[in-house]
Design an enzyme around this catalytic site. Structure first.
Site, PDB file in Angstrom:
ATOM      1  N   HIS A 163      12.240 -21.427   4.718  1.00 56.12           N
ATOM      2  CA  HIS A 163      11.930 -20.187   5.454  1.00 56.12           C
ATOM      3  C   HIS A 163      13.242 -19.518   5.857  1.00 56.12           C
ATOM      4  O   HIS A 163      13.937 -19.991   6.745  1.00 56.12           O
ATOM      5  CB  HIS A 163      11.094 -20.488   6.697  1.00 56.12           C
ATOM      6  CG  HIS A 163      10.685 -19.254   7.436  1.00 56.12           C
ATOM      7  ND1 HIS A 163       9.379 -18.965   7.750  1.00 56.12           N
ATOM      8  CD2 HIS A 163      11.399 -18.211   7.915  1.00 56.12           C
ATOM      9  CE1 HIS A 163       9.317 -17.818   8.387  1.00 56.12           C
ATOM     10  NE2 HIS A 163      10.537 -17.331   8.513  1.00 56.12           N
ATOM     11  N   LYS A 172       3.624 -13.892   2.249  1.00 53.19           N
ATOM     12  CA  LYS A 172       3.855 -14.038   3.684  1.00 53.19           C
ATOM     13  C   LYS A 172       2.903 -13.156   4.481  1.00 53.19           C
ATOM     14  O   LYS A 172       2.773 -11.957   4.204  1.00 53.19           O
ATOM     15  CB  LYS A 172       5.311 -13.650   4.002  1.00 53.19           C
ATOM     16  CG  LYS A 172       5.662 -13.681   5.481  1.00 53.19           C
ATOM     17  CD  LYS A 172       5.616 -15.097   6.041  1.00 53.19           C
ATOM     18  CE  LYS A 172       5.762 -15.102   7.557  1.00 53.19           C
ATOM     19  NZ  LYS A 172       7.100 -15.373   8.012  1.00 53.19           N
ATOM     20  N   ASP A 212      14.289 -20.391   9.427  1.00 57.79           N
ATOM     21  CA  ASP A 212      14.012 -19.061   9.977  1.00 57.79           C
ATOM     22  C   ASP A 212      15.312 -18.404  10.445  1.00 57.79           C
ATOM     23  O   ASP A 212      15.303 -17.602  11.379  1.00 57.79           O
ATOM     24  CB  ASP A 212      12.996 -19.118  11.127  1.00 57.79           C
ATOM     25  CG  ASP A 212      12.395 -17.750  11.427  1.00 57.79           C
ATOM     26  OD1 ASP A 212      12.521 -16.844  10.589  1.00 57.79           O
ATOM     27  OD2 ASP A 212      11.789 -17.594  12.514  1.00 57.79           O
TER      28      ASP A 212
END
Ligand code: DOR
Ligand code: ZN
Length: 346
Positions: free
Chosen positions: A15, A101, A249
């Site tokens: 991610h 996503k 992330d």
């Protein structure tokens, strides 16, 4: 006796936000330093909604990989109310685009084109389930009256659980989980459900963001929660369960947009990501389980082979720069800016 050196199968980041344009010259080499592959988020402006635009973005990313690096970007499409089931056929045929996503509209950075109502995307999700295309979910409800600390928990109750009852074949990754509730839900959810865990949610809790002063570089979404949730995430990450794997992330923003009266959400961890995960695993006597979390469980869930190369981390302090160039006008500040990092990539 403490370990001073560990070697592991080269990891992947499941991610990642790389942004676009000149920012790629900073973000891509930072990730390619230690990750062989990364799932690249599509939340650009405008969002990446077609296989053709994902492949063009992929070329721009590859152009920013340094000559001595090897890096494979794994692209994603951004689910909008209009994304057609037909685009899923194209995705299924492309080896470079591997997932979709789902941002609830208004949940986070550049999510304004996200899904406004799950009903509108059911035909596309049905096609994804048939074609075995994974859905990567930003799991937060967006009702402005819902407390920000409850948004992830309520998303599971109100959206994810009913969706999975309706489409049990859909493969789902609940991204960047932040709560005990998510850990429990993922654990009990069967083989088609997994979660990524960021290093900032393992290292920090909401006190780091808010106690003794507001620290905008810790502001991300889903927001850091209380320390009991942090403990649940650590337990999940080091548990050896294949349902939990690495996804940073890492989300760079301009310093001026973080240090602002209304700062952007996102923590930039790429410059020391693997080193920081090693720090967490070591603190919890679980360094021997880092390889599975970082390099094995992710590819396993995505049906890919683990990488064949290895990386080595040595225990040697180094200092992270205060900031990195990002655009012509401004810099990006990494997590642990200017601090000592105790593991170093060889
Ligand atoms: O903190 C975050 N930053 N969370 C997200 O979901 C998006 C990301 C970004 O793109 O900046
Ligand atoms: Zn993200």
């Amino acid at each position: 006796m403490s370990t001073n050196r560990i070697s592991l199968i080269k990891p992947d980041d499941w991610h990642l936000h790389l942004r676009d344009g000149e920012a790629l010259r900073t973000s891509v080499p930072h990730t390619a330093r230690c990750f062989a592959r990364a799932i690249v988020m599509p939340n650009l402006l405008p969002p990446v909604t077609t296989v053709a635009s994902a492949l063009a973005y992929r070329e721009r990313i590859l152009a920013a990989v340094l000559p001595k690096q090897t890096f494979t970007p794994l692209m994603t499409l951004y689910l909008t109310d209009e994304l057609a089931p037909l685009e899923m056929e194209r995705l299924a045929k492309s080896p470079h685009v591997i997932a979709v996503k789902y941002y609830p509209a208004g949940a986070t950075t550049n999510s304004q084109n996200g899904v406004t109502d799950i009903e509108k995307v059911i035909p596309t999700l049905e096609r994804m389930a048939e074609l075995s295309i994974p859905l990567l979910i930003h799991g937060e409800v967006t009702d402005p009256d819902t407390d920000i600390f409850d948004r992830e928990r309520l998303f599971i109750e109100q959206v994810l659980s009913p969706l999975r009852d309706r489409l049990p074949e859909l493969r789902v990754i609940l991204e960047h989980i932040t709560t005990q509730d998510s850990v429990d839900y993922v654990k009990s959810g069967g083989d088609g459900l997994a979660a990524t865990i960021t290093v900032h949610h393992l290292l920090h809790n909401r006190n780091d963001l808010l106690a003794g002063g507001i620290r905008p570089h810790f502001y991300c979404l889903p927001i850091l929660k209380r320390s009991s949730h942090q403990t649940a995430l650590i337990e999940a990450a080091i548990s050896g369960s294949p349902k939990f794997f690495l996804g940073t992330d890492s989300a760079p923003h301009l310093r001026s947009q973080k240090e602002s009266a209304c700062g952007c959400a996102g923590v930039y961890t790429a410059p020391a990501a693997l080193e920081l995960y090693a720090e967490v695993f070591e603190q919890h006597n679980a360094l021997d389980r880092l390889e599975k979390f970082a390099s094995v469980f992710g590819p396993q869930f995505y049906g890919l082979q683990p990488n064949t190369e290895q990386v080595t981390l040595i225990r040697q302090d180094w200092q992270l720069p205060e900031s990195y160039p990002f655009t012509a006008e401004d810099t990006v500040v990494p997590l642990r800016s200017g601090d000592k990092i105790c593991w170093q990539l060889k």
